[in-house]
Design a protein around this motif. Structure first.
Motif, PDB file in Angstrom:
ATOM      1  N   PRO A 461       0.800  -1.236   0.000  1.00 16.12           N
ATOM      2  CA  PRO A 461       0.000   0.000   0.000  1.00 16.12           C
ATOM      3  C   PRO A 461       0.823   1.271   0.000  1.00 16.12           C
ATOM      4  O   PRO A 461       0.450   2.252  -0.643  1.00 16.12           O
ATOM      5  CB  PRO A 461      -0.853  -0.129   1.266  1.00 16.12           C
ATOM      6  CG  PRO A 461      -0.144  -1.124   2.114  1.00 16.12           C
ATOM      7  CD  PRO A 461       0.533  -2.069   1.173  1.00 16.12           C
ATOM      8  N   VAL A 462       1.959   1.299   0.718  1.00 17.67           N
ATOM      9  CA  VAL A 462       2.734   2.542   0.743  1.00 17.67           C
ATOM     10  C   VAL A 462       3.344   2.802  -0.628  1.00 17.67           C
ATOM     11  O   VAL A 462       3.367   3.949  -1.116  1.00 17.67           O
ATOM     12  CB  VAL A 462       3.800   2.517   1.849  1.00 17.67           C
ATOM     13  CG1 VAL A 462       4.853   1.470   1.609  1.00 17.67           C
ATOM     14  CG2 VAL A 462       4.459   3.888   1.983  1.00 17.67           C
ATOM     15  N   PHE A 463       3.816   1.763  -1.305  1.00 15.03           N
ATOM     16  CA  PHE A 463       4.335   1.935  -2.667  1.00 15.03           C
ATOM     17  C   PHE A 463       3.221   2.406  -3.591  1.00 15.03           C
ATOM     18  O   PHE A 463       3.423   3.321  -4.410  1.00 15.03           O
ATOM     19  CB  PHE A 463       4.911   0.612  -3.191  1.00 15.03           C
ATOM     20  CG  PHE A 463       5.179   0.616  -4.680  1.00 15.03           C
ATOM     21  CD1 PHE A 463       6.307   1.233  -5.196  1.00 15.03           C
ATOM     22  CD2 PHE A 463       4.279   0.032  -5.559  1.00 15.03           C
ATOM     23  CE1 PHE A 463       6.544   1.261  -6.566  1.00 15.03           C
ATOM     24  CE2 PHE A 463       4.503   0.051  -6.924  1.00 15.03           C
ATOM     25  CZ  PHE A 463       5.638   0.657  -7.429  1.00 15.03           C
ATOM     26  N   TYR A 464       2.047   1.817  -3.461  1.00 12.13           N
ATOM     27  CA  TYR A 464       0.926   2.128  -4.351  1.00 12.13           C
ATOM     28  C   TYR A 464       0.526   3.599  -4.243  1.00 12.13           C
ATOM     29  O   TYR A 464       0.268   4.264  -5.256  1.00 12.13           O
ATOM     30  CB  TYR A 464      -0.245   1.224  -3.988  1.00 12.13           C
ATOM     31  CG  TYR A 464      -1.348   1.157  -5.007  1.00 12.13           C
ATOM     32  CD1 TYR A 464      -1.125   0.627  -6.275  1.00 12.13           C
ATOM     33  CD2 TYR A 464      -2.633   1.602  -4.688  1.00 12.13           C
ATOM     34  CE1 TYR A 464      -2.156   0.544  -7.209  1.00 12.13           C
ATOM     35  CE2 TYR A 464      -3.669   1.515  -5.614  1.00 12.13           C
ATOM     36  CZ  TYR A 464      -3.416   0.984  -6.871  1.00 12.13           C
ATOM     37  OH  TYR A 464      -4.445   0.907  -7.788  1.00 12.13           O
ATOM     38  N   VAL A 465       0.489   4.116  -3.013  1.00  7.32           N
ATOM     39  CA  VAL A 465       0.107   5.510  -2.805  1.00  7.32           C
ATOM     40  C   VAL A 465       1.232   6.445  -3.243  1.00  7.32           C
ATOM     41  O   VAL A 465       0.994   7.456  -3.934  1.00  7.32           O
ATOM     42  CB  VAL A 465      -0.272   5.744  -1.327  1.00  7.32           C
ATOM     43  CG1 VAL A 465      -0.451   7.235  -1.038  1.00  7.32           C
ATOM     44  CG2 VAL A 465      -1.554   4.987  -0.988  1.00  7.32           C
TER      45      VAL A 465
END
Length: 601
Positions: A461-465
């Protein structure tokens, strides 16, 4: 500070109700809500107005809803209003309403979503508060992130927030720490004792804290005091010679280490409060005296705990607090058999100190193993409160299980028995730690997969955001290049883009991004009110998903691409959407304490 879209349409609904029912008591309108519909096929917004006022109005909800539909159909921006179910009203908004959201974001910048719900309310958030007996471990990490982000979120919603750390520097654990540090001191002096010999004289017969992190503490004690704290031949002196000094200086060293660990995580407290100072100042005694004045302290004998036979139970008089008057299941002892305070008594003194300093709301973030302590602490705060203020809320954080290759990671060389917070940060980075800790509600158990949180994939999720923000920045850099080449006339600053025509943002994918951005102010307010910071991580993931979907559709549909070579006006409209998206992503990541990257490497 502009009014949020939901607040605007709530005002329209309430105005419509006053028009239909002019004698409606004003307080009734407080229960009326406007929310997003769950299914876009049912419109954009929904209100429960007819349902919540039907009893007071003495009319059927469906009748009120039908009249609401007629009035709301003429409200600004509403293209359709219709009755749904037993009395809900669904509203569909015009594209111009959503296009206006981009303009609002561009004009407000990262202050978009800054709320006023908390104005005039003082909140004290106490979190981490790890015993100063060693480096922080991953068990402390989740509470640190939850507390820090909650404090940021409350500030975003307009509350006056104090971030606090409670130093548990009194009691048996700190004495045990002092003995462990004293052993490292003797080693640094070159003692001929072995560890077993020393352990034999330690209260309890064992050195409780054996990690290497105390080695430099022992060396520092030698540098500062030489051999003055030891007997001849670097043997232990009487504790009266060294205990207070070693305890104080070791706690200071541990708190320095903890502050460094917290800083690496991006956590900074406003206030550090010492338990020893609370006791020395007499705050605990004064708090208990106030409870006694209220008739809430008495001498009594407790019933045996559940599961214990009567002959296992020592029935003895104790000083008890009438916590059952405030919802607890039993009254709670405040004194031990030796006359010293229980932990609960000391915690009452600490919370009394926070109340004295002034706060309307107290929030404590604890580990889940303290769950049985919640009711008694809430009872104590309620007993000390004046006119219902302050109120105490306790957030419990469940354990975090660290895994790699599907297997648990258990050990740290420095700490000896656990994975330290610094180990985790060094392994995956601060942003990944902070964001990942919010991918579950605090009271849900979670697995922190070291492989997943560094993977450049949709499942991270942190990469995606961050990737969504980086994509926005990539488009804006390309646009800046076109401006420099003279191929894109006019400036592309947020203020300049906000002045442009946005009426061409009409595709479903573009409107989905705009609609998601419109939810940000409401998300801030509702997540802050619920004390649920994980909602912000979820929201950012959804906004990133909407933007990635728009990006991907542009591969097949050229009209959705952000840079239109032959259409300057269309390009500027789309750049306004991109800039607004990046702004809301930054606003949310600022609450999370996560860095918004401009390039993914």
């Amino acid at each position: 500070m502009s009014e949020s879209l939901f607040a605007r349409y709530l005002s329209h609904v309430r105005d419509a109700l006053r028009q239909i029912l002019p004698d409606l008591p004003p307080a009734t309108l407080d229960r009326v809500e406007v929310t997003s519909t769950r299914d876009p096929a049912h419109g954009d917004l929904a209100t429960n107005a007819a349902l919540v006022i039907s009893k007071v109005a003495r009319r059927r909800p469906a009748e009120i809803a039908a009249e609401l539909v007629t009035v709301l159909a003429g409200a600004p921006g509403i293209t359709r209003a219709e009755v749904a179910g037993p009395g809900f009203v669904n509203m569909t908004l015009s594209a111009s309403v959503w296009q206006g959201i981009a303009r609002e974001v561009l004009e407000a910048g990262e202050d978009y979503g800054q709320g006023t719900a908390g104005e005039g309310v003082r909140v004290n958030v106490e979190y981490v508060s790890a015993n100063p007996t060693g480096p922080m471990h991953v068990g402390h990490c989740r509470g640190a992130v939850v507390g820090d982000v909650l404090a940021n979120l409350l500030a975003k919603a307009g509350y006056a927030v104090t971030k606090e750390y409670y130093i548990n520097d009194a009691g048996a654990q700190v004495i045990a720490l002092a003995w462990a540090a004293y052993w490292r001191y003797l080693q640094a002096l070159g003692t001929t004792m072995d560890e077993a010999e020393f352990a034999a004289i330690v209260p309890g017969g064992a050195i409780q804290y054996g990690g290497d992190y105390l080695v430099p503490v022992g060396e520092a004690l030698v540098a500062r005091h030489g051999a003055t704290l030891a007997a001849a031949d670097a043997k232990p002196a009487d504790p009266s010679v060294w205990l207070d000094t070693v305890r104080t200086e070791t706690v200071d060293a541990m708190m320095g280490m903890i502050r460094q660990d917290l800083a690496a995580l991006g956590v900074h407290h406003d206030v550090f409060t010492s338990e020893a100072r609370i006791l020395a100042d007499g705050e605990t005694d004064r708090a208990i005296a106030r409870l006694e004045e209220k008739g809430l302290i008495y001498e009594g004998v407790l019933e045996p705990p559940k599961g214990k036979l009567p002959d296992d139970w020592e029935a003895r008089p104790q000083t008890l607090f009438r916590s059952t008057e405030f919802g607890d299941d039993v009254d709670r002892p405040l004194r031990k058999s030796d006359g010293s305070n229980t932990y609960f008594a000391n915690d009452i003194g600490y919370h009394a100190d926070k109340i004295r300093r002034g706060a309307d709301v107290l929030i404590d973030v604890w580990g889940a193993d303290h769950g049985g302590y919640v009711t008694r602490m809430k009872a104590a705060v309620a007993a000390l409160a004046t006119d219902g203020r302050p109120v105490l809320d306790v957030l419990l954080c469940q354990i975090v299980r660290i895994v790699r290759d599907g297997q648990p990671v258990r050990m740290s060389k420095r700490a000896g028995t656990f994975v330290t917070l610094r180990d985790l940060i060094d392994e995956v980075g601060r942003d990944a730690v902070r964001f990942t800790m919010l991918t579950r509600k605090a009271d849900a158990q979670m697995e922190f997969d070291l492989d997943q949180v560094v993977a450049q994939s949709r499942d991270n999720p942190v990469f995606y955001v961050q990737y969504a923000h980086a994509r926005c920045c990539s488009v804006l850099r390309a646009a800046a290049g076109l401006v420099n080449e003279g191929r894109l006339p006019g400036g592309i600053t947020p203020a300049e883009l906000a002045q442009g025509d946005l009426s061409g943002l009409t595709s479903d994918a573009e409107l989905a991004v705009l609609q998601r951005m419109a939810q940000w102010p409401r998300m801030v307010e509702s997540a802050a009110a619920a004390h649920e910071p994980h909602r912000i991580a979820f929201y950012l993931n959804e906004l990133a998903s909407d933007f990635h979907a728009l990006w991907n559709r542009g591969r097949d549909d050229t009209t959705l691409r952000f840079l239109q070579e032959d259409d300057v006006e269309a390009t500027r409209m789309k750049l306004a959407l991109v800039e607004a998206t990046a702004t809301v992503l930054r606003s949310g990541m600022k609450v999370l304490g996560v860095q918004p990257v401009e390039e993914m490497r």
